[in-house]
Motif scaffolding. Structure first.
Motif, PDB file in Angstrom:
ATOM      1  N   ASN A   1      37.420  38.076  23.753  1.00  0.00           N
ATOM      2  CA  ASN A   1      38.778  38.209  24.257  1.00  0.00           C
ATOM      3  C   ASN A   1      39.687  38.649  23.131  1.00  0.00           C
ATOM      4  OD1 ASN A   1      37.627  35.735  26.068  1.00  0.00           O
ATOM      5  ND2 ASN A   1      38.941  37.119  27.204  1.00  0.00           N
TER       6      ASN A   1
ATOM      7  N   ASP B   1      47.294  39.114  24.628  1.00  0.00           N
ATOM      8  CA  ASP B   1      46.638  40.066  25.518  1.00  0.00           C
ATOM      9  C   ASP B   1      45.210  39.596  25.779  1.00  0.00           C
ATOM     10  OD1 ASP B   1      46.344  42.255  27.113  1.00  0.00           O
ATOM     11  OD2 ASP B   1      46.105  43.700  25.487  1.00  0.00           O
TER      12      ASP B   1
ATOM     13  N   ARG C   1      42.144  41.208  27.901  1.00  0.00           N
ATOM     14  CA  ARG C   1      41.384  42.366  27.449  1.00  0.00           C
ATOM     15  C   ARG C   1      40.144  41.915  26.672  1.00  0.00           C
ATOM     16  NH1 ARG C   1      43.029  47.374  28.152  1.00  0.00           N
ATOM     17  NH2 ARG C   1      45.126  47.712  28.976  1.00  0.00           N
TER      18      ARG C   1
ATOM     19  N   GLN D   1      39.090  49.546  25.653  1.00  0.00           N
ATOM     20  CA  GLN D   1      39.049  48.113  25.892  1.00  0.00           C
ATOM     21  C   GLN D   1      38.731  47.899  27.359  1.00  0.00           C
ATOM     22  OE1 GLN D   1      43.005  47.106  24.456  1.00  0.00           O
ATOM     23  NE2 GLN D   1      42.136  46.199  22.625  1.00  0.00           N
ATOM     24  N   TYR D   2      38.047  46.804  27.634  1.00  0.00           N
ATOM     25  CA  TYR D   2      37.596  46.555  28.986  1.00  0.00           C
ATOM     26  C   TYR D   2      38.241  45.274  29.476  1.00  0.00           C
ATOM     27  CZ  TYR D   2      34.145  49.917  27.467  1.00  0.00           C
ATOM     28  OH  TYR D   2      33.541  51.048  26.976  1.00  0.00           O
ATOM     29  N   VAL D   3      38.848  45.343  30.651  1.00  0.00           N
ATOM     30  CA  VAL D   3      39.589  44.194  31.156  1.00  0.00           C
ATOM     31  C   VAL D   3      38.632  43.227  31.835  1.00  0.00           C
ATOM     32  CG1 VAL D   3      41.466  43.454  32.667  1.00  0.00           C
ATOM     33  CG2 VAL D   3      41.607  45.646  31.475  1.00  0.00           C
TER      34      VAL D   3
END
Length: 453
Positions: free
Chosen positions: A359, A364, A367, A386-388
């Motif tokens: 994380n 944030d 993300r 970046q991957y949510v």
């Protein structure tokens, strides 16, 4: 005899000479063991010529036996299979199995068939079967018999287990199930119900020989530890129990290698643990191995090229990768990464790469950022983009061939790994349960297991 074996011998292969420890050859090669213990004149010679064998293959053999992890070319793979068969070197055959990938699986399958390495033959066939659609255009080179064998095998299936605590039998609890994704119909279906006394909440789970093992887990407000462990066999659709670790533990990491399960760290009575235990599946006994370098729970763990790795986090924002060497019973530091994070991280492996997902900073935290550590070059690379988490659920990543399976309640998202990038490949149905998940690959018998979940 021992003093004679402790000396070095020159091995002449083609036009090259290799100075080798006799004891190393005797320990790992049935051919050399028989030769040096035969009492014939060759057993005492300082130089031995091996006919009909390649120097390239013998060089690869020595590298593997000396603990190296070479990436092999097409020619080296062929010659290594020949050497593994001719010299009867199991360690080399095992190395070829854990090195299987989409680039070498077809050539290793053909070579193993030619030289009679049955374990490698079967493992390569399973790899091809699992990745049939990605490899189909390259399978024309296989003979009808080899292709028929691949197509006779059962491919692996994506399986998910939700967090569940023991409950009363008369209470309907949909989380008390193991489910699998039927990709053709894009439907999650129930494979089996968990035993009433089993808990997957904060349990360690792993697969070995196509069976699921569950160790630890808790129930009740005070986090009482489940002291029995459980095994599910999809071939018989049945559960069995086996003893829990000597040290009760929850939030434990479980991984499997060869005939052993490793219960790594965890907690007991809210105290993190350093201890690690090994369960031998054949003898059904637990024994302690070397402690972790520091106490830790929910330890990220992955296996790459047949090697076990863990991530341990230290404030401030430092992740250290360690390798566990079962033969030496040691945890060896491999590399360190400094990255800001708010909570949580996990690790998966693909070929000779370890991917660390974490994380992002606390402002944030949804993300998920990724870094790649290459075991051959010992270099770190930050992956672009970046991957949510709410979409990709990367903390559930499982890799089959070059495809990554991730899942949450919203969707199952597949990625393709190309060099050091993960590209979205396909979206499927999300897992119809709330809460944390553990995911695996299993080979399921060709039966209609249950209705859709």
């Amino acid at each position: 005899m021992q003093s004679q074996l402790s000396e070095r011998v020159r091995i002449h292969v083609e036009e090259e000479f290799f100075s080798v420890d006799k004891l190393l050859l005797v320990e790992h090669s049935e051919y050399f063991r028989a030769l040096f213990q035969s009492g014939m004149k060759e057993s005492t010679q300082k130089e031995i010529q091996i006919q009909d064998l390649s120097a390239v293959g013998f060089a690869v053999t020595l590298k593997v036996l000396q603990g190296e992890h070479p990436l092999l070319s097409c020619e080296e793979n062929l010659k290594a299979v020949e050497c593994a068969a001719f010299l009867q070197v199991r360690a080399l055959a095992r190395y070829l199995i854990v090195s299987l990938n989409s680039d070498n699986c077809i050539i290793l399958y053909q070579a193993a068939a030619m030289f009679g390495l049955l374990d490698l033959f079967h493992s390569a066939a399973l790899f091809i079967r699992d990745n049939y659609s990605d490899l189909e255009e390259y399978l024309d080179c296989l003979s009808p018999d080899l292709l028929d064998y691949v197509e006779s095998l059962i491919p692996s299936t994506f399986v998910a287990v939700g967090a569940h605590t023991p409950t009363f039998e008369f209470l309907e609890d949909l989380s008390r199930t193991i489910c699998y994704l039927e990709e053709e119909s894009n439907t999650w279906r129930t494979l089996s119900c968990l035993p009433l006394t089993a808990s997957t909440f904060l349990a360690g789970m792993a697969t070995l020989d196509n069976k699921i093992y569950i160790v630890g887990g808790v129930y009740g407000y005070n986090k009482q530890v489940v002291d029995q462990s459980f095994c599910y066999d999809p071939a018989t659709n049945s559960w069995s129990e086996f003893p829990g670790p000597q040290q009760l533990r929850y939030d434990v990491t479980l991984t499997a290698q060869d005939d052993n399960l490793y219960a790594i760290g965890g907690e007991f009575e809210k105290t993190p643990l350093k201890s690690v235990e090994k369960f031998n599946v054949s003898t059904k006994t637990w024994s302690f191995v070397s402690d972790l370098p520091q106490a830790a729970a929910a330890v990220p763990c992955a296996q790459a090229m047949g090697r076990i790795f863990v991530c341990l986090w230290k404030p401030l924002d430092t992740t250290i990768i360690y390798e566990f060497e079962p033969q030496k019973d040691e945890w060896l530091p491999i590399s360190t990464l400094n990255r800001p994070q708010s909570y949580g991280h996990c690790m998966v492996a693909h070929r000779d790469n370890l991917y660390i997902m974490r994380n992002g900073p606390s402002d944030d935290f949804l993300r998920c950022v990724m870094d790649c550590f290459n075991l051959t070059t010992m270099q770190w690379t930050s992956l672009p983009g970046q991957y949510v988490n709410s979409k990709g659920a990367l903390f559930t990543a499982v890799i089959r061939g070059d495809t990554v399976y991730t899942v949450n309640k919203v969707l199952t998202l597949l990625y393709t790994i190309e060099e050091n990038t993960w590209k979205s490949k396909k979206e499927s149905a999300g897992f119809p349960r709330s809460g944390s998940l553990q995911t695996f690959l299993l080979r399921l018998p060709r039966t209609d297991h249950s209705i859709a979940t």
